[in-house]
Scaffold this motif. Structure first.
Motif, PDB file in Angstrom:
ATOM      1  N   PRO A  30     -13.489  -9.114 -22.876  1.00 41.97           N
ATOM      2  CA  PRO A  30     -12.934  -9.154 -21.509  1.00 41.97           C
ATOM      3  C   PRO A  30     -13.288 -10.427 -20.741  1.00 41.97           C
ATOM      4  O   PRO A  30     -12.486 -10.895 -19.931  1.00 41.97           O
ATOM      5  CB  PRO A  30     -13.563  -7.925 -20.844  1.00 41.97           C
ATOM      6  N   GLY A  31     -14.453 -10.979 -20.983  1.00 40.82           N
ATOM      7  CA  GLY A  31     -14.900 -12.129 -20.221  1.00 40.82           C
ATOM      8  C   GLY A  31     -14.061 -13.375 -20.415  1.00 40.82           C
ATOM      9  O   GLY A  31     -14.169 -14.313 -19.627  1.00 40.82           O
ATOM     10  N   PHE A  32     -13.210 -13.396 -21.423  1.00 42.62           N
ATOM     11  CA  PHE A  32     -12.394 -14.575 -21.700  1.00 42.62           C
ATOM     12  C   PHE A  32     -11.038 -14.535 -20.998  1.00 42.62           C
ATOM     13  O   PHE A  32     -10.257 -15.465 -21.125  1.00 42.62           O
ATOM     14  CB  PHE A  32     -12.183 -14.736 -23.202  1.00 42.62           C
ATOM     15  N   TYR A  33     -10.765 -13.461 -20.279  1.00 40.64           N
ATOM     16  CA  TYR A  33      -9.469 -13.306 -19.610  1.00 40.64           C
ATOM     17  C   TYR A  33      -9.613 -13.496 -18.103  1.00 40.64           C
ATOM     18  O   TYR A  33     -10.473 -12.890 -17.464  1.00 40.64           O
ATOM     19  CB  TYR A  33      -8.879 -11.926 -19.917  1.00 40.64           C
ATOM     20  N   ALA A  34      -8.719 -14.296 -17.546  1.00 38.52           N
ATOM     21  CA  ALA A  34      -8.805 -14.616 -16.121  1.00 38.52           C
ATOM     22  C   ALA A  34      -7.975 -13.689 -15.244  1.00 38.52           C
ATOM     23  O   ALA A  34      -8.283 -13.522 -14.065  1.00 38.52           O
ATOM     24  CB  ALA A  34      -8.344 -16.057 -15.896  1.00 38.52           C
ATOM     25  N   TYR A  35      -6.931 -13.122 -15.801  1.00 35.80           N
ATOM     26  CA  TYR A  35      -5.988 -12.348 -14.987  1.00 35.80           C
ATOM     27  C   TYR A  35      -5.922 -10.909 -15.483  1.00 35.80           C
ATOM     28  O   TYR A  35      -5.834 -10.666 -16.687  1.00 35.80           O
ATOM     29  CB  TYR A  35      -4.593 -12.979 -15.037  1.00 35.80           C
ATOM     30  N   TRP A  36      -5.913  -9.984 -14.507  1.00 35.57           N
ATOM     31  CA  TRP A  36      -5.961  -8.563 -14.828  1.00 35.57           C
ATOM     32  C   TRP A  36      -4.980  -7.767 -13.990  1.00 35.57           C
ATOM     33  O   TRP A  36      -4.738  -8.109 -12.816  1.00 35.57           O
ATOM     34  CB  TRP A  36      -7.375  -8.023 -14.576  1.00 35.57           C
ATOM     35  N   GLY A  37      -4.446  -6.718 -14.596  1.00 36.62           N
ATOM     36  CA  GLY A  37      -3.632  -5.778 -13.852  1.00 36.62           C
ATOM     37  C   GLY A  37      -4.513  -4.743 -13.181  1.00 36.62           C
ATOM     38  O   GLY A  37      -5.739  -4.775 -13.303  1.00 36.62           O
ATOM     39  N   GLN A  38      -3.870  -3.804 -12.495  1.00 35.60           N
ATOM     40  CA  GLN A  38      -4.616  -2.814 -11.723  1.00 35.60           C
ATOM     41  C   GLN A  38      -5.025  -1.612 -12.561  1.00 35.60           C
ATOM     42  O   GLN A  38      -5.869  -0.814 -12.138  1.00 35.60           O
ATOM     43  CB  GLN A  38      -3.781  -2.337 -10.524  1.00 35.60           C
ATOM     44  N   TYR A  95      -6.006  -1.411 -19.059  1.00 30.87           N
ATOM     45  CA  TYR A  95      -5.719  -2.622 -18.309  1.00 30.87           C
ATOM     46  C   TYR A  95      -5.031  -3.660 -19.189  1.00 30.87           C
ATOM     47  O   TYR A  95      -5.383  -3.824 -20.355  1.00 30.87           O
ATOM     48  CB  TYR A  95      -7.007  -3.247 -17.777  1.00 30.87           C
ATOM     49  N   CYS A  96      -4.116  -4.360 -18.591  1.00 27.14           N
ATOM     50  CA  CYS A  96      -3.489  -5.510 -19.217  1.00 27.14           C
ATOM     51  C   CYS A  96      -4.208  -6.759 -18.719  1.00 27.14           C
ATOM     52  O   CYS A  96      -4.594  -6.832 -17.540  1.00 27.14           O
ATOM     53  CB  CYS A  96      -2.016  -5.532 -18.820  1.00 27.14           C
ATOM     54  N   ALA A  97      -4.390  -7.735 -19.592  1.00 33.50           N
ATOM     55  CA  ALA A  97      -5.062  -8.972 -19.206  1.00 33.50           C
ATOM     56  C   ALA A  97      -4.376 -10.166 -19.849  1.00 33.50           C
ATOM     57  O   ALA A  97      -3.753 -10.039 -20.907  1.00 33.50           O
ATOM     58  CB  ALA A  97      -6.530  -8.932 -19.610  1.00 33.50           C
ATOM     59  N   ALA A  98      -4.517 -11.307 -19.191  1.00 31.82           N
ATOM     60  CA  ALA A  98      -3.897 -12.533 -19.707  1.00 31.82           C
ATOM     61  C   ALA A  98      -4.784 -13.727 -19.402  1.00 31.82           C
ATOM     62  O   ALA A  98      -5.581 -13.710 -18.460  1.00 31.82           O
ATOM     63  CB  ALA A  98      -2.516 -12.731 -19.073  1.00 31.82           C
ATOM     64  N   ASP A  99      -4.640 -14.742 -20.232  1.00 34.95           N
ATOM     65  CA  ASP A  99      -5.350 -15.986 -19.978  1.00 34.95           C
ATOM     66  C   ASP A  99      -4.528 -17.143 -20.497  1.00 34.95           C
ATOM     67  O   ASP A  99      -3.895 -17.035 -21.548  1.00 34.95           O
ATOM     68  CB  ASP A  99      -6.725 -15.987 -20.643  1.00 34.95           C
ATOM     69  N   ASN A 100      -4.558 -18.253 -19.772  1.00 38.73           N
ATOM     70  CA  ASN A 100      -3.750 -19.395 -20.167  1.00 38.73           C
ATOM     71  C   ASN A 100      -4.452 -20.287 -21.188  1.00 38.73           C
ATOM     72  O   ASN A 100      -3.936 -21.342 -21.537  1.00 38.73           O
ATOM     73  CB  ASN A 100      -3.334 -20.222 -18.953  1.00 38.73           C
ATOM     74  N   MET A 101      -5.610 -19.867 -21.656  1.00 34.30           N
ATOM     75  CA  MET A 101      -6.282 -20.593 -22.727  1.00 34.30           C
ATOM     76  C   MET A 101      -5.836 -20.045 -24.070  1.00 34.30           C
ATOM     77  O   MET A 101      -5.490 -18.882 -24.211  1.00 34.30           O
ATOM     78  CB  MET A 101      -7.792 -20.449 -22.593  1.00 34.30           C
ATOM     79  N   SER A 158      -2.575 -16.038 -23.956  1.00 35.49           N
ATOM     80  CA  SER A 158      -3.220 -14.989 -24.738  1.00 35.49           C
ATOM     81  C   SER A 158      -3.161 -13.725 -23.876  1.00 35.49           C
ATOM     82  O   SER A 158      -3.419 -13.776 -22.670  1.00 35.49           O
ATOM     83  CB  SER A 158      -4.675 -15.342 -25.028  1.00 35.49           C
ATOM     84  N   MET A 159      -2.831 -12.602 -24.490  1.00 32.37           N
ATOM     85  CA  MET A 159      -2.706 -11.364 -23.720  1.00 32.37           C
ATOM     86  C   MET A 159      -3.339 -10.213 -24.470  1.00 32.37           C
ATOM     87  O   MET A 159      -3.332 -10.189 -25.703  1.00 32.37           O
ATOM     88  CB  MET A 159      -1.237 -11.055 -23.447  1.00 32.37           C
ATOM     89  N   GLY A 160      -3.849  -9.257 -23.703  1.00 27.64           N
ATOM     90  CA  GLY A 160      -4.516  -8.147 -24.358  1.00 27.64           C
ATOM     91  C   GLY A 160      -4.507  -6.881 -23.535  1.00 27.64           C
ATOM     92  O   GLY A 160      -4.192  -6.886 -22.340  1.00 27.64           O
ATOM     93  N   TRP A 161      -4.838  -5.802 -24.206  1.00 24.13           N
ATOM     94  CA  TRP A 161      -5.031  -4.501 -23.579  1.00 24.13           C
ATOM     95  C   TRP A 161      -6.501  -4.124 -23.706  1.00 24.13           C
ATOM     96  O   TRP A 161      -7.096  -4.262 -24.786  1.00 24.13           O
ATOM     97  CB  TRP A 161      -4.171  -3.438 -24.265  1.00 24.13           C
ATOM     98  N   PHE A 162      -7.027  -3.636 -22.608  1.00 23.69           N
ATOM     99  CA  PHE A 162      -8.414  -3.204 -22.553  1.00 23.69           C
ATOM    100  C   PHE A 162      -8.459  -1.807 -21.950  1.00 23.69           C
ATOM    101  O   PHE A 162      -7.488  -1.360 -21.331  1.00 23.69           O
ATOM    102  CB  PHE A 162      -9.244  -4.176 -21.706  1.00 23.69           C
ATOM    103  N   ARG A 163      -9.563  -1.136 -22.101  1.00 23.10           N
ATOM    104  CA  ARG A 163      -9.698   0.186 -21.500  1.00 23.10           C
ATOM    105  C   ARG A 163     -11.127   0.424 -21.041  1.00 23.10           C
ATOM    106  O   ARG A 163     -12.061  -0.162 -21.574  1.00 23.10           O
ATOM    107  CB  ARG A 163      -9.256   1.278 -22.466  1.00 23.10           C
ATOM    108  N   ARG A 164     -11.236   1.293 -20.050  1.00 21.21           N
ATOM    109  CA  ARG A 164     -12.549   1.696 -19.571  1.00 21.21           C
ATOM    110  C   ARG A 164     -12.562   3.206 -19.442  1.00 21.21           C
ATOM    111  O   ARG A 164     -11.830   3.767 -18.630  1.00 21.21           O
ATOM    112  CB  ARG A 164     -12.890   1.045 -18.237  1.00 21.21           C
ATOM    113  N   ALA A 165     -13.378   3.824 -20.263  1.00 17.35           N
ATOM    114  CA  ALA A 165     -13.553   5.263 -20.202  1.00 17.35           C
ATOM    115  C   ALA A 165     -14.654   5.583 -19.194  1.00 17.35           C
ATOM    116  O   ALA A 165     -15.509   4.736 -18.916  1.00 17.35           O
ATOM    117  CB  ALA A 165     -13.925   5.807 -21.574  1.00 17.35           C
ATOM    118  N   PRO A 166     -14.657   6.794 -18.646  1.00 18.20           N
ATOM    119  CA  PRO A 166     -15.696   7.162 -17.679  1.00 18.20           C
ATOM    120  C   PRO A 166     -17.094   6.958 -18.238  1.00 18.20           C
ATOM    121  O   PRO A 166     -17.405   7.401 -19.338  1.00 18.20           O
ATOM    122  CB  PRO A 166     -15.410   8.648 -17.431  1.00 18.20           C
ATOM    123  N   GLY A 167     -17.913   6.234 -17.487  1.00 21.28           N
ATOM    124  CA  GLY A 167     -19.287   6.010 -17.892  1.00 21.28           C
ATOM    125  C   GLY A 167     -19.480   4.975 -18.966  1.00 21.28           C
ATOM    126  O   GLY A 167     -20.592   4.783 -19.464  1.00 21.28           O
TER     127      GLY A 167
END
Length: 126
Positions: A110-118, A94-100, A33-42
């Motif tokens: 986000p809590g369901f993903y184990a692996y994250w990019g920088q 951020y890119c994220a992936a999980d083998n589930m 499973s793969m996804g894109w996430f983002r974090r804006a300031p604050g």
């Protein structure tokens, strides 16, 4: 070892487009499973778009119709095409992936993903 490397961020004006890439290594991306996430300031990290192992996708309401997630299994690369960008899209992505095999309802959590990019910075000016 799973490794995710994002690229493609930058600065654009409102209404512009960018394509983010996430090069994956250490596993076969089509089985994760793969996804894109983002974090804006604050703000907290939020899910933007994700794809499940069966190919189904899910998008945040704020990006529906503007962003498209896709995957090139031959290149083990995940993409996020972002069109009609708005200043409120400014964030570190951020890119994220999980083998589930994540359920549809959890794809943007986000809590369901184990692996994250920088992360890669996207800045949209008005």
């Amino acid at each position: 070892q799973v490794d995710l490397v994002e690229s493609g961020g930058g600065s654009v004006q409102s209404g512009g487009s960018l394509r983010l890439s996430c090069a994956a290594s250490g596993y076969t991306s089509s089985s994760y499973s793969m996804g894109w996430f983002r974090r804006a300031p604050g703000k907290q990290r939020e899910g933007v778009a994700a794809t499940a192992t069966d190919g189904s996708t899910r998008y945040a309401d704020s990006v529906k119709g503007r962003f498209t997630i896709s995957q090139d299994n031959a290149k083990n690369t995940l993409y996020l095409q972002m069109n009609s960008l708005k200043p409120e899209d400014t964030a570190v992505y951020y890119c994220a992936a999980d083998n589930m095999r994540l359920a549809w309802w959890s794809l943007l959590l986000p809590g369901f993903y184990a692996y994250w990019g920088q992360g890669t910075q996207v800045t949209v000016s008005s």
